[in-house]
Design a protein around this motif. Structure first.
Motif, PDB file in Angstrom:
ATOM      1  N   ASP A  56       0.832  -1.201   0.000  1.00  0.00           N
ATOM      2  CA  ASP A  56       0.000   0.000   0.000  1.00  0.00           C
ATOM      3  C   ASP A  56       0.870   1.256   0.000  1.00  0.00           C
ATOM      4  N   VAL A  57       1.988   1.179   0.734  1.00  0.00           N
ATOM      5  CA  VAL A  57       2.878   2.325   0.900  1.00  0.00           C
ATOM      6  C   VAL A  57       4.321   1.877   0.726  1.00  0.00           C
ATOM      7  N   VAL A  58       5.109   2.700   0.028  1.00  0.00           N
ATOM      8  CA  VAL A  58       6.541   2.444  -0.113  1.00  0.00           C
ATOM      9  C   VAL A  58       7.301   3.574   0.574  1.00  0.00           C
ATOM     10  N   LEU A  59       8.217   3.216   1.489  1.00  0.00           N
ATOM     11  CA  LEU A  59       9.131   4.188   2.084  1.00  0.00           C
ATOM     12  C   LEU A  59      10.361   4.238   1.192  1.00  0.00           C
ATOM     13  N   MET A  60      10.565   5.360   0.527  1.00  0.00           N
ATOM     14  CA  MET A  60      11.532   5.437  -0.565  1.00  0.00           C
ATOM     15  C   MET A  60      12.715   6.350  -0.224  1.00  0.00           C
ATOM     16  N   ASP A  61      13.914   5.785  -0.285  1.00  0.00           N
ATOM     17  CA  ASP A  61      15.128   6.599  -0.201  1.00  0.00           C
ATOM     18  C   ASP A  61      15.349   7.223  -1.580  1.00  0.00           C
ATOM     19  N   LEU A  62      16.061   8.342  -1.615  1.00  0.00           N
ATOM     20  CA  LEU A  62      16.298   9.002  -2.899  1.00  0.00           C
ATOM     21  C   LEU A  62      17.590   8.564  -3.569  1.00  0.00           C
ATOM     22  N   HIS A  63      18.645   8.420  -2.798  1.00  0.00           N
ATOM     23  CA  HIS A  63      19.950   8.082  -3.367  1.00  0.00           C
ATOM     24  C   HIS A  63      20.148   6.572  -3.313  1.00  0.00           C
ATOM     25  N   MET A  64      19.812   5.931  -4.431  1.00  0.00           N
ATOM     26  CA  MET A  64      19.970   4.481  -4.545  1.00  0.00           C
ATOM     27  C   MET A  64      20.645   4.164  -5.860  1.00  0.00           C
ATOM     28  N   PRO A  65      21.371   3.051  -5.924  1.00  0.00           N
ATOM     29  CA  PRO A  65      22.026   2.667  -7.183  1.00  0.00           C
ATOM     30  C   PRO A  65      21.036   2.097  -8.193  1.00  0.00           C
ATOM     31  N   VAL A  66      21.524   1.893  -9.404  1.00  0.00           N
ATOM     32  CA  VAL A  66      20.771   1.312 -10.525  1.00  0.00           C
ATOM     33  C   VAL A  66      19.684   2.283 -11.010  1.00  0.00           C
ATOM     34  N   LEU A  67      18.788   2.679 -10.104  1.00  0.00           N
ATOM     35  CA  LEU A  67      17.717   3.615 -10.420  1.00  0.00           C
ATOM     36  C   LEU A  67      17.450   4.430  -9.166  1.00  0.00           C
ATOM     37  N   ASN A  68      17.595   5.756  -9.262  1.00  0.00           N
ATOM     38  CA  ASN A  68      17.437   6.557  -8.045  1.00  0.00           C
ATOM     39  C   ASN A  68      15.980   6.653  -7.617  1.00  0.00           C
ATOM     40  N   GLY A  69      15.773   7.218  -6.435  1.00  0.00           N
ATOM     41  CA  GLY A  69      14.431   7.271  -5.879  1.00  0.00           C
ATOM     42  C   GLY A  69      13.464   8.127  -6.666  1.00  0.00           C
ATOM     43  N   ILE A  70      13.952   9.194  -7.297  1.00  0.00           N
ATOM     44  CA  ILE A  70      13.072  10.058  -8.086  1.00  0.00           C
ATOM     45  C   ILE A  70      12.511   9.302  -9.282  1.00  0.00           C
ATOM     46  N   GLU A  71      13.405   8.678 -10.059  1.00  0.00           N
ATOM     47  CA  GLU A  71      12.955   7.956 -11.242  1.00  0.00           C
ATOM     48  C   GLU A  71      12.131   6.726 -10.853  1.00  0.00           C
ATOM     49  N   THR A  72      12.506   6.082  -9.758  1.00  0.00           N
ATOM     50  CA  THR A  72      11.729   4.937  -9.286  1.00  0.00           C
ATOM     51  C   THR A  72      10.313   5.364  -8.922  1.00  0.00           C
ATOM     52  N   THR A  73      10.203   6.489  -8.219  1.00  0.00           N
ATOM     53  CA  THR A  73       8.882   7.015  -7.847  1.00  0.00           C
ATOM     54  C   THR A  73       8.069   7.336  -9.083  1.00  0.00           C
ATOM     55  N   ARG A  74       8.705   7.927 -10.087  1.00  0.00           N
ATOM     56  CA  ARG A  74       7.997   8.301 -11.315  1.00  0.00           C
ATOM     57  C   ARG A  74       7.441   7.051 -12.011  1.00  0.00           C
ATOM     58  N   GLN A  75       8.273   6.020 -12.131  1.00  0.00           N
ATOM     59  CA  GLN A  75       7.818   4.799 -12.803  1.00  0.00           C
ATOM     60  C   GLN A  75       6.771   4.071 -11.965  1.00  0.00           C
ATOM     61  N   LEU A  76       6.989   4.053 -10.665  1.00  0.00           N
ATOM     62  CA  LEU A  76       6.052   3.362  -9.785  1.00  0.00           C
ATOM     63  C   LEU A  76       4.677   4.033  -9.835  1.00  0.00           C
ATOM     64  N   THR A  77       4.672   5.360  -9.804  1.00  0.00           N
ATOM     65  CA  THR A  77       3.402   6.099  -9.848  1.00  0.00           C
ATOM     66  C   THR A  77       2.672   5.856 -11.161  1.00  0.00           C
TER      67      THR A  77
END
Length: 220
Positions: free
Chosen positions: A50-71
């Motif tokens: 239901d909820v993802v606790l997301m860090d921003l600085h992550m390897p492979v795909l950062n938190g911003i782009e991950t959030t964008r794709q996830l949304t």
């Protein structure tokens, strides 16, 4: 109602600390963990949190782009950014990517739980520093629109045909229609037609005004 959570952080100690605390909450269920953005997307597809606790600085795909794709792929999943950065360069992209919460890692555990519940209920949760960063952008004065470009001065003769230009030159010399017809070897009726047309194009009411305008521009 139990809220299903997924942790996305590349630091194992951070994930472990959150895991230990969240497991003490009866209405929160940790369904998965991820150490990078790509793994986060895979875990979301697998466990449907239901909820993802997301860090921003992550390897492979950062938190911003991950959030964008996830949304985009899972709009029902709400993202809470949990990071150490509260500047505009991090807050604005995260919110624009679709995050529903933006919290700092120094948050009190009990407040984190309350924030998870509020975001799950459809509210937006922002750390005061993150809210301040957003407000500073909203309150910034809009850039002034560029000054309009002045139109180029109109050339009063640009619409005249070559023959009308010839007739105007003769008018500027003071010739009558009959004299113009003889000078240009055309009929007087044709001269009258050219005069009528050039008066319209020059926006003047009579041949005297046309002659003055022509002389001012060096004709005649």
């Amino acid at each position: 109602m139990t809220i299903r959570l997924l942790l996305a952080d590349d630091h194992a100690m951070v994930r472990k600390g959150l895991q230990v605390f969240l497991q003490t909450q009866p209405d929160l269920l940790l369904v998965g963990e991820a150490a990078n953005g790509r793994e986060t997307l895979e875990q979301v597809a697998l466990h449907a949190p239901d909820v993802v606790l997301m860090d921003l600085h992550m390897p492979v795909l950062n938190g911003i782009e991950t959030t964008r794709q996830l949304t985009a792929d899972h709009p029902e999943v709400r993202v809470i950014v949990l990071t150490s950065f509260s500047d505009q360069d991090h807050v604005l992209p995260a919110i624009r990517a679709g995050a529903k919460g933006y919290l700092l890692k120094d948050i009190e555990p009990e407040e984190l739980v309350r924030a998870i519940h509020r975001v799950h209920q459809g509210q937006v949760e922002l750390h005061p520093d993150a809210a301040s960063a957003l407000m500073s952008v909203v309150a910034a004065p809009a850039a002034a629109p560029p000054a309009p470009v002045a139109p180029a001065p109109r050339n009063p003769f640009e619409e005249l045909t070559p023959r009308e230009h010839d007739v105007l030159e003769q008018i500027a010399r003071g010739l009558s229609n009959k004299e113009i017809s003889e000078a240009l070897h055309i009929t007087e009726k044709t001269v009258k037609t050219h005069v009528s047309h050039l008066l319209d194009k020059l926006s003047v009411s009579d041949r005297t005004q046309a002659a003055i305008l022509a002389i001012r521009h060096g004709l005649g």
